[in-house]
Scaffold this active site. Structure first.
Site, short mmCIF file in Angstrom:
data_model
loop_
_atom_site.label_atom_id
_atom_site.label_comp_id
_atom_site.label_asym_id
_atom_site.label_seq_id
_atom_site.Cartn_x
_atom_site.Cartn_y
_atom_site.Cartn_z
N ASP A 91 -4.81 -0.17 -4.42
CA ASP A 91 -3.95 -1.02 -4.40
C ASP A 91 -2.58 -0.87 -4.61
OD1 ASP A 91 -2.89 -3.16 -5.69
OD2 ASP A 91 -4.17 -2.43 -7.90
N ASP A 136 0.74 -1.57 -6.41
CA ASP A 136 1.74 -2.39 -6.46
C ASP A 136 2.89 -2.32 -6.50
OD1 ASP A 136 2.60 -3.58 -8.20
OD2 ASP A 136 0.82 -4.66 -9.65
N ASP A 154 -3.09 2.89 -7.53
CA ASP A 154 -3.85 2.72 -8.75
C ASP A 154 -5.13 2.95 -8.28
OD1 ASP A 154 -4.61 1.94 -10.85
OD2 ASP A 154 -4.19 -0.04 -10.85
#
Ligand code: ZN
Length: 314
Positions: free
Chosen positions: A94, A96, A265
């Site tokens: 992930d 972001d 993450d």
């Protein structure tokens, strides 16, 4: 663009535009084995443990709930409503854009812009290359609304536990200094983890900004290493080590690895029961669609993931 959607806009999106047909096959193919969850008041996915046996029921519920956010588990269960009978889970990376420690734009905290979204894509592609070097092939990408998800579905990875996932994610983002024999620290091998580490190291150095602060990296060390950017890009590690002194050099390797730990993450990658934003749903905080990506190389969120209500406003 990239503004928070109002309740009316969320309603409009689910009324006029939403279709569950945009949910990728790898979710619809085993829909009955996944947990679904919804954020109904904008405070996180508190409405959880839903199971759907058919796509049309899921679509009906989403259109009725008009949620702030929708999620599905990366795990497959015998009984998703109790999260019992865990069978396997996708391996997720992930990235972001708002959390990228190396973004070079001037976004304020919590905000994103086209530039840092582009950098998030660069990072997910770099991570993907490293995963493929390890032999994993079954890789899918999702635009999350504010960054990118990589979803890997290779069998051996699907069945792996958190410890293995933790090792893999730390490897592909070079979150640790390569262990080399004493005295050989400056000599970094051109293959395997040494290569992964040095490639990320170069990326990191090339993205450091003169007047930005980085967690754990003090200003003096940062400016010192930025002076040696060219030598590092050319792989002259021995020279750099001599010039900034071996003990500081060793410290630098650790600091850079720590920075790289923030590229994705890692908690998401390690969690085998995670729920993840559902492709097809709206990311209301930025008014963009979370969507499965067919061709990541050419994917541009501003031509593909903008909901109609945003287009109509402009
Ligand atoms: Zn930005």
């Amino acid at each position: 663009m990239l503004q928070m959607a109002t309740k009316d806009e969320i309603r409009q999106f689910y009324h006029e535009e939403y279709t569950a047909k945009e949910i990728p096959d790898y979710i619809t193919g085993n829909i009955h084995r996944r947990e679904f969850a919804f954020d109904r008041i904008g405070k996180g996915p508190r409405d959880r443990y839903h199971q759907f046996n058919q796509l049309k029921y899921l679509e009906r519920v989403i259109k009725a709930k008009m949620p702030y956010a929708a999620y599905s588990s990366v795990a497959l269960y015998d009984n998703p409503t109790k999260r019992e009978g865990w069978e396997s889970a996708e391996f997720i990376v992930d990235v972001d854009a708002k959390d990228n420690p190396l973004r070079t734009c001037n976004c304020k905290e919590g905000m994103v812009c086209p530039h840092c979204l582009y950098e998030a894509k660069e990072i997910i592609l770099h991570i993907s290359d490293n995963l493929q070097e390890m032999g994993f092939k079954d890789i899918h990408y999702v635009y999350s609304g504010r960054g990118y998800h990589l979803r890997c579905q290779d069998k051996e990875l699907m069945h792996s536990d958190s410890n293995i996932r933790s090792e893999i994610v730390n490897y592909i983002i070079a979150a640790q200094v390569p262990e080399l024999e004493e005295g050989l620290q400056h000599f970094i091998l051109p293959f395997g983890y040494s290569k992964v580490y040095t490639d990320w190291f170069k990326y990191t150095i090339n993205h450091l900004q003169k007047d930005k602060l980085y967690p754990g990296l003090n200003r003096k060390l940062k400016l010192d290493v930025m002076k040696h950017k060219e030598q590092i890009n050319q792989g002259q590690w021995g020279i750099v080590r001599g010039q900034i002194r071996p003990t500081r050099y060793d410290k630098l390797l650790v600091k850079i690895a720590n920075l790289q730990q923030g590229l994705c993450d890692t908690k998401v990658s390690v969690d085998t029961k995670r729920i993840l934003r559902l492709p097809s749903s709206l990311h209301y905080k930025v008014s963009m669609k979370c969507m499965a990506i067919k061709n990541i190389e050419t994917f541009d969120p501003f031509s593909k993931a903008v909901p109609r209500f945003v287009d109509e406003k402009e």
